[in-house]
Design an enzyme around this catalytic site. Structure first.
Site, PDB file in Angstrom:
ATOM      1  N   ASN A   1       1.383   8.112   3.003  1.00  0.00           N
ATOM      2  CA  ASN A   1       1.680   7.168   1.949  1.00  0.00           C
ATOM      3  C   ASN A   1       0.606   7.348   0.868  1.00  0.00           C
ATOM      4  O   ASN A   1      -0.285   8.181   0.999  1.00  0.00           O
ATOM      5  CB  ASN A   1       1.687   5.737   2.498  1.00  0.00           C
ATOM      6  CG  ASN A   1       2.574   4.806   1.676  1.00  0.00           C
ATOM      7  OD1 ASN A   1       2.723   4.974   0.468  1.00  0.00           O
ATOM      8  ND2 ASN A   1       3.169   3.824   2.327  1.00  0.00           N
TER       9      ASN A   1
ATOM     10  N   ASN B   1       0.900   3.312  -8.898  1.00  0.00           N
ATOM     11  CA  ASN B   1       1.907   2.257  -8.964  1.00  0.00           C
ATOM     12  C   ASN B   1       1.495   1.075  -8.096  1.00  0.00           C
ATOM     13  O   ASN B   1       0.816   1.228  -7.086  1.00  0.00           O
ATOM     14  CB  ASN B   1       3.288   2.783  -8.542  1.00  0.00           C
ATOM     15  CG  ASN B   1       3.545   2.609  -7.057  1.00  0.00           C
ATOM     16  OD1 ASN B   1       3.992   1.552  -6.608  1.00  0.00           O
ATOM     17  ND2 ASN B   1       3.256   3.649  -6.279  1.00  0.00           N
TER      18      ASN B   1
ATOM     19  N   CYS C   1       1.617   0.389   2.915  1.00  0.00           N
ATOM     20  CA  CYS C   1       1.667   0.145   1.477  1.00  0.00           C
ATOM     21  C   CYS C   1       0.322  -0.405   0.998  1.00  0.00           C
ATOM     22  O   CYS C   1      -0.116  -1.448   1.475  1.00  0.00           O
ATOM     23  CB  CYS C   1       2.782  -0.842   1.130  1.00  0.00           C
ATOM     24  SG  CYS C   1       2.886  -1.202  -0.634  1.00  0.00           S
TER      25      CYS C   1
ATOM     26  N   GLY D   1       2.954  14.795  -3.011  1.00  0.00           N
ATOM     27  CA  GLY D   1       2.814  15.794  -4.070  1.00  0.00           C
ATOM     28  C   GLY D   1       3.762  16.967  -3.990  1.00  0.00           C
ATOM     29  O   GLY D   1       3.546  17.985  -4.663  1.00  0.00           O
TER      30      GLY D   1
ATOM     31  N   LYS E   1      14.614   2.421  -0.508  1.00  0.00           N
ATOM     32  CA  LYS E   1      13.574   1.509  -0.961  1.00  0.00           C
ATOM     33  C   LYS E   1      13.259   0.540   0.180  1.00  0.00           C
ATOM     34  O   LYS E   1      14.134   0.218   0.976  1.00  0.00           O
ATOM     35  CB  LYS E   1      14.106   0.759  -2.173  1.00  0.00           C
ATOM     36  CG  LYS E   1      13.112  -0.086  -2.918  1.00  0.00           C
ATOM     37  CD  LYS E   1      13.772  -0.611  -4.186  1.00  0.00           C
ATOM     38  CE  LYS E   1      12.818  -1.473  -4.993  1.00  0.00           C
ATOM     39  NZ  LYS E   1      11.590  -0.751  -5.379  1.00  0.00           N
TER      40      LYS E   1
END
Length: 314
Positions: free
Chosen positions: A203, A80, A141, A255, A56
Site C-alpha cells: 500500500n 492522496n 490505509c 509504481g 474501491k
C-alpha cells in the site's frame, strides 16, 4: 475436438490461480481506489483483457472521506488522502454489484473498517452475494486516522482479524499490507498463519507535499499516501522480502506502469500484480500490460509463467 474448438479452450499462458477459487486469466489486476467500481474505467479499457478488478474500499456505512484538497501531484507520483470515501456495503450490493457481475474478469472487493467487528460484518453481508470472487482486506490505509493501519502494523491484531474473517467466509482472503512497519514479512506471516490465501503489497507510503511560498501543505490532511513510480524500488524490495517469508501467493503493486515493471515484480516473487496510480495517466494501461505479458509468455521458447515467478538470480 476440432482445431477451432481446441484453440477456444486453451488456457492463457500467463493465467494464474491464487487459490480458493480466485483464478485469473491474466496476472494483471486493477488496484483498489484507482478504478472506482469498474464501470467508469470500462469505457476506456477492455476489462475482459485483464485478470481482475479490486474495487474501491467498501465500509459498513457510507463515507464522505476527507475534505478537499485530497490529491497532490509529486515528482514521479502523487500524494492522496481520499479517506476511504465510498457508498457503503448496502448501496454497493444494490448499485454496484449488478455491473460487476457482468464482467468477464475476477472481482475482488476491498474492505475497510474501524474495528474487527466492522470487517466481519461487511464480509458476512457480502458472502451471500453472487458474482464476487474474493476480498482484499485493507489493513494498511495511511490516511484515515485511527483505523485500518493501526491493525496492519500489529502482528497480533493482523492474526486476530484474519482469524475472525476466516470463520465467516470460504472465499479468497487477500490481506493488503503496509510498508510503514519495521518488518512487513512478520505481518505477512501472521496473516498466513491465520488463514489468509494471499497477501498484496505494498500500500502507499506515508508522504507529504508542501508549498514553500504559502507555507501550507498541498492536501488538507497534511500527510497522505505516496504512490506512483517513485515508490517502485521500495515495493520491489518488500515483495522480495515477503515472497521469501511466506508460502501463500504474493500480489505485488507500487509504481507499475509498463510491461517491464510488471516483469520485474514477477521476477522478485509476485504471482500477480496490481496497477494503480498509472491508471490516471493512461486509463488503458492495465489492458496494454496484460496483453504484453500474455504475448511474452506465449512466445515459443519463453519460460513457463510459474517458473519465471520468483526466479531472480542472486
Amino acid at each position: 475436438m476440432g482445431n477451432e474448438a481446441a484453440i477456444r479452450t486453451l488456457k492463457p499462458a500467463a493465467a494464474v490461480s491464487l487459490g480458493r477459487g480466485l483464478d485469473l486469466k491474466s496476472p494483471v489486476m486493477l488496484a483498489s481506489g484507482t478504478a472506482s467500481y469498474g464501470e467508469e474505467l470500462s469505457r476506456l479499457c477492455n476489462l475482459a483483457k485483464i485478470g481482475g478488478i479490486v474495487t474501491k474500499a467498501i465500509s459498513l456505512e457510507p463515507r464522505a472521506g476527507n475534505p478537499p484538497q485530497r490529491i497532490a501531484e509529486t515528482p514521479s507520483g502523487m500524494v492522496n488522502a481520499i479517506g476511504l470515501a465510498n457508498v457503503g456495503v448496502e448501496r454497493f450490493i444494490s448499485e454496484k454489484v449488478p455491473f460487476l457481475r457482468k464482467l468477464d474478469t475476477a472481482v475482488v472487493v476491498n474492505i475497510a473498517g474501524r474495528s474487527i467487528d466492522d470487517y466481519v460484518e461487511v464480509v458476512s453481508r457480502l458472502d451471500g452475494v453472487e458474482g464476487l470472487d474474493g476480498y482484499e482486506i485493507n489493513l494498511s490505509c495511511p490516511n484515515v486516522k485511527g483505523e485500518c493501519m493501526i491493525m496492519g502494523v500489529s502482528r497480533d491484531a493482523t492474526f486476530e482479524i484474519v482469524s475472525e474473517l476466516r470463520k465467516v467466509t470460504r472465499r479468497h482472503l487477500m490481506i493488503k499490507l503496509t510498508p510503514n512497519v519495521t518488518s512487513i514479512s512478520s505481518i505477512a506471516l501472521a496473516a498466513e498463519e491465520a488463514g489468509a490465501d494471499s497477501v498484496s503489497l505494498i500500500n502507499t507510503l506515508v508522504g507529504m507535499a508542501v508549498n514553500y511560498k504559502t507555507r501550507k501543505p498541498l492536501i488538507r490532511n497534511i500527510t497522505g499516501g505516496l504512490s506512483g513510480p517513485a515508490i517502485k524500488p521500495v515495493a520491489l524490495a518488500k515483495v522480495w522480502e515477503v515472497y521469501n517469508a511466506v508460502k501463500i501467493p504474493v500480489v505485488g503493486m507500487g509504481g507499475i506502469g509498463s510491461f517491464e515493471d510488471a516483469m520485474e515484480f514477477l521476477l522478485v516473487g509476485a504471482s500477480a500484480i496490481q496497477i494503480g496510480t498509472m491508471n490516471f495517466v493512461y486509463p488503458d494501461i492495465s489492458q496494454r500490460v496484460a496483453e504484453a505479458v500474455e504475448a511474452h509468455f506465449s512466445t515459443p521458447g519463453a519460460p513457463a509463467y510459474r517458473d519465471y515467478v520468483g526466479s531472480l538470480i542472486v
